[in-house]
Design a protein around this motif. Structure first.
Motif, PDB file in Angstrom:
ATOM      1  N   LEU A  64       0.832  -1.197   0.000  1.00 24.05           N
ATOM      2  CA  LEU A  64       0.000   0.000   0.000  1.00 24.05           C
ATOM      3  C   LEU A  64       0.875   1.259   0.000  1.00 24.05           C
ATOM      4  CD1 LEU A  64      -2.807   1.267   0.135  1.00 24.05           C
ATOM      5  CD2 LEU A  64      -2.690   1.090   2.639  1.00 24.05           C
ATOM      6  N   ALA A  65       1.944   1.233   0.781  1.00 27.42           N
ATOM      7  CA  ALA A  65       2.846   2.386   0.818  1.00 27.42           C
ATOM      8  C   ALA A  65       3.531   2.581  -0.536  1.00 27.42           C
ATOM      9  CB  ALA A  65       3.885   2.200   1.920  1.00 27.42           C
ATOM     10  N   GLU A  66       3.917   1.476  -1.191  1.00 23.95           N
ATOM     11  CA  GLU A  66       4.538   1.584  -2.515  1.00 23.95           C
ATOM     12  C   GLU A  66       3.558   2.174  -3.529  1.00 23.95           C
ATOM     13  OE1 GLU A  66       5.761  -2.367  -3.378  1.00 23.95           O
ATOM     14  OE2 GLU A  66       7.543  -2.283  -2.083  1.00 23.95           O
ATOM     15  N   PHE A  67       2.295   1.736  -3.459  1.00 27.30           N
ATOM     16  CA  PHE A  67       1.283   2.260  -4.372  1.00 27.30           C
ATOM     17  C   PHE A  67       1.074   3.756  -4.150  1.00 27.30           C
ATOM     18  CE2 PHE A  67      -3.222   3.348  -5.018  1.00 27.30           C
ATOM     19  CZ  PHE A  67      -3.321   3.119  -6.386  1.00 27.30           C
ATOM     20  N   MET A  71       1.657   6.803  -6.838  1.00 30.53           N
ATOM     21  CA  MET A  71       0.644   7.794  -7.190  1.00 30.53           C
ATOM     22  C   MET A  71       1.149   9.211  -6.955  1.00 30.53           C
ATOM     23  SD  MET A  71      -1.824   6.163  -8.452  1.00 30.53           S
ATOM     24  CE  MET A  71      -3.016   7.506  -8.528  1.00 30.53           C
ATOM     25  N   LEU A  72       1.892   9.420  -5.888  1.00 30.60           N
ATOM     26  CA  LEU A  72       2.447  10.755  -5.625  1.00 30.60           C
ATOM     27  C   LEU A  72       3.445  11.156  -6.709  1.00 30.60           C
ATOM     28  CD1 LEU A  72       2.973  10.678  -1.741  1.00 30.60           C
ATOM     29  CD2 LEU A  72       1.360  12.111  -3.032  1.00 30.60           C
ATOM     30  N   ARG A  73       4.295  10.197  -7.125  1.00 26.84           N
ATOM     31  CA  ARG A  73       5.252  10.508  -8.202  1.00 26.84           C
ATOM     32  C   ARG A  73       4.515  10.872  -9.482  1.00 26.84           C
ATOM     33  NH1 ARG A  73       8.136   6.046  -5.960  1.00 26.84           N
ATOM     34  NH2 ARG A  73       7.262   4.643  -7.544  1.00 26.84           N
ATOM     35  N   SER A  74       3.453  10.126  -9.800  1.00 31.21           N
ATOM     36  CA  SER A  74       2.675  10.414 -11.000  1.00 31.21           C
ATOM     37  C   SER A  74       2.021  11.792 -10.921  1.00 31.21           C
ATOM     38  CB  SER A  74       1.610   9.335 -11.196  1.00 31.21           C
ATOM     39  OG  SER A  74       0.791   9.630 -12.303  1.00 31.21           O
TER      40      SER A  74
END
Length: 397
Positions: A64-67, A71-74
């Motif tokens: 979940l943290a990786e996802f 999303m933040l990078r995107s």
């Protein structure tokens, strides 16, 4: 009874129940879930569907943290792109405003002498000719080498009548002329004007009516006074710079095709090999671009910017110091033709992977009946247009 080899699961279950079967209830749930089984993540997991075995809590939280980081990078990348697009558009608008002042103060007072100066070439390269000045600048760039008389133009356009087959061809071409503007089709404001110009041109020109003539006349009518369009069209197609390109049986167009293919193979080798492998020739994908001077395949405002540079290159004597685009000398292209090559390569590069399909797909994208490129709306679309226009210089000599 059902077909041989088939069984009714509900019937089987009823039979088993009536026979007093003691099979455990878990047997029915041991089958694999249906491919159609979908649903929200498991209450125990936030990153795994409900129909799959749950992850352990640490793995679930890590995923979940990786996802969330992804999303933040995107989102950051999208925000930075919007900011870049906005800066690009604002900078281009500021440059156009500054250049418009130079046109008004340094060029227009002595326009006839200034059009061939390095200053005008710099202004056109940066931001084109201001819209409100094209009706004065373009006629000078096109010239009147054929010495077409204005009064004769008006009389010819009013009196011209085309043979039935020519009239049908003109009606077909006018019906497809810049449909998004809704200015040239039957019953629209410029329909009768463009038809009169094309009828007269068909009567005057040695080659008669050609498909590209409608696109050229339509673009001229958007920017010139109607009285100037007939002379401009004749000089554009039959004047010193255009006639070799529009001669239907001349060898110059074949030489131009060969020169283009050499530039195509150098700049876009993968796409060149692909189109060649499909059996397509420049007559299939180049002529529909260059003969209408890109009026069919670019939005009208973008096409006008491309015309600014092409007409300047076409101006007699406007040959800036530059090395020849092609060797040997017999294959060398004049600046106007070199500009056509550069703009055509920019269009092909913009389409990119969309041209890597089959031959009908290529014709649908860049053939005679292809729609104009759409750069999109808002700052992203405006930025895409700026990038496209700047890319043309990268395919030049």
């Amino acid at each position: 009874m059902g077909p041989a080899g088939s069984a009714d699961p509900a019937g089987s279950a009823s039979s088993a129940d009536s026979a007093g079967s003691t099979a455990p209830a878990s047997t029915a749930s041991s089958a694999s879930p249906s491919p159609a089984a979908t649903g929200p993540p498991s209450p125990k997991n936030k990153t795994r569907p409900a129909w799959l075995p749950p992850k352990n809590r640490a793995e679930d939280e890590r995923h979940l943290a990786e996802f969330q980081r992804m999303m933040l990078r995107s989102q950051r990348a999208d925000r930075k792109k919007r900011e870049r697009d906005q800066r690009l558009v604002v900078d281009a608008e500021r440059q156009r405003a500054a250049d418009a002042e130079l046109w008004a103060g340094a060029v227009m007072p002595r326009l006839a002498e200034a059009v061939a100066t390095p200053l005008v070439r710099q202004l056109v390269a940066r931001s084109g000719v201001p819209d409100r000045l094209r009706h004065r600048v373009w006629p000078l760039l096109i010239g009147n080498a054929l010495d077409v008389d204005a009064a004769a133009c008006a009389a010819a356009c009013a009196a011209a009548r085309a043979a039935p087959e020519v009239a049908r061809a003109i009606d077909r071409d006018v019906a497809a002329l810049l449909p998004g503007l809704g200015l040239f089709q039957a019953g629209k404001p410029l329909h009768d004007v463009v038809v009169g110009v094309l009828w007269a041109a068909a009567a005057f020109r040695p080659a008669g009516h050609q498909r590209a003539a409608a696109d050229l006349a339509g673009t001229l009518l958007l920017h010139l006074d109607a009285a100037d369009v007939f002379a401009a069209l004749l000089n554009l197609m039959d004047g010193p710079g255009g006639r070799p390109l529009y001669e239907p049986d001349g060898g110059h167009r074949q030489a131009f095709h060969a020169a283009f293919e050499r530039a195509f193979a150098r700049h876009l080798p993968e796409l060149y090999r692909h189109l060649r492998g499909l059996g397509l020739t420049p007559a299939d994908y180049l002529d529909p671009l260059v003969l209408p001077l890109f009026a069919r395949h670019l939005p009208p405002d973008t096409a006008a910017r491309v015309w600014d540079g092409l007409l300047l290159d076409r101006l007699a004597g406007a040959r800036p110091p530059r090395r020849p685009l092609f060797r040997p000398a017999a294959a060398e292209l004049a600046p106007f033709e070199a500009g056509l090559v550069a703009a055509a390569l920019a269009v092909l590069a913009h389409h990119g992977p969309r041209l890597l399909g089959d031959a009908p797909g290529v014709r649908a994208a860049v053939g005679w009946d292809a729609p104009a490129l759409a750069f999109g709306a808002g700052p992203a679309g405006a930025a895409a247009e700026v990038v496209f226009l700047r890319s043309i210089a990268g395919f030049g000599p």
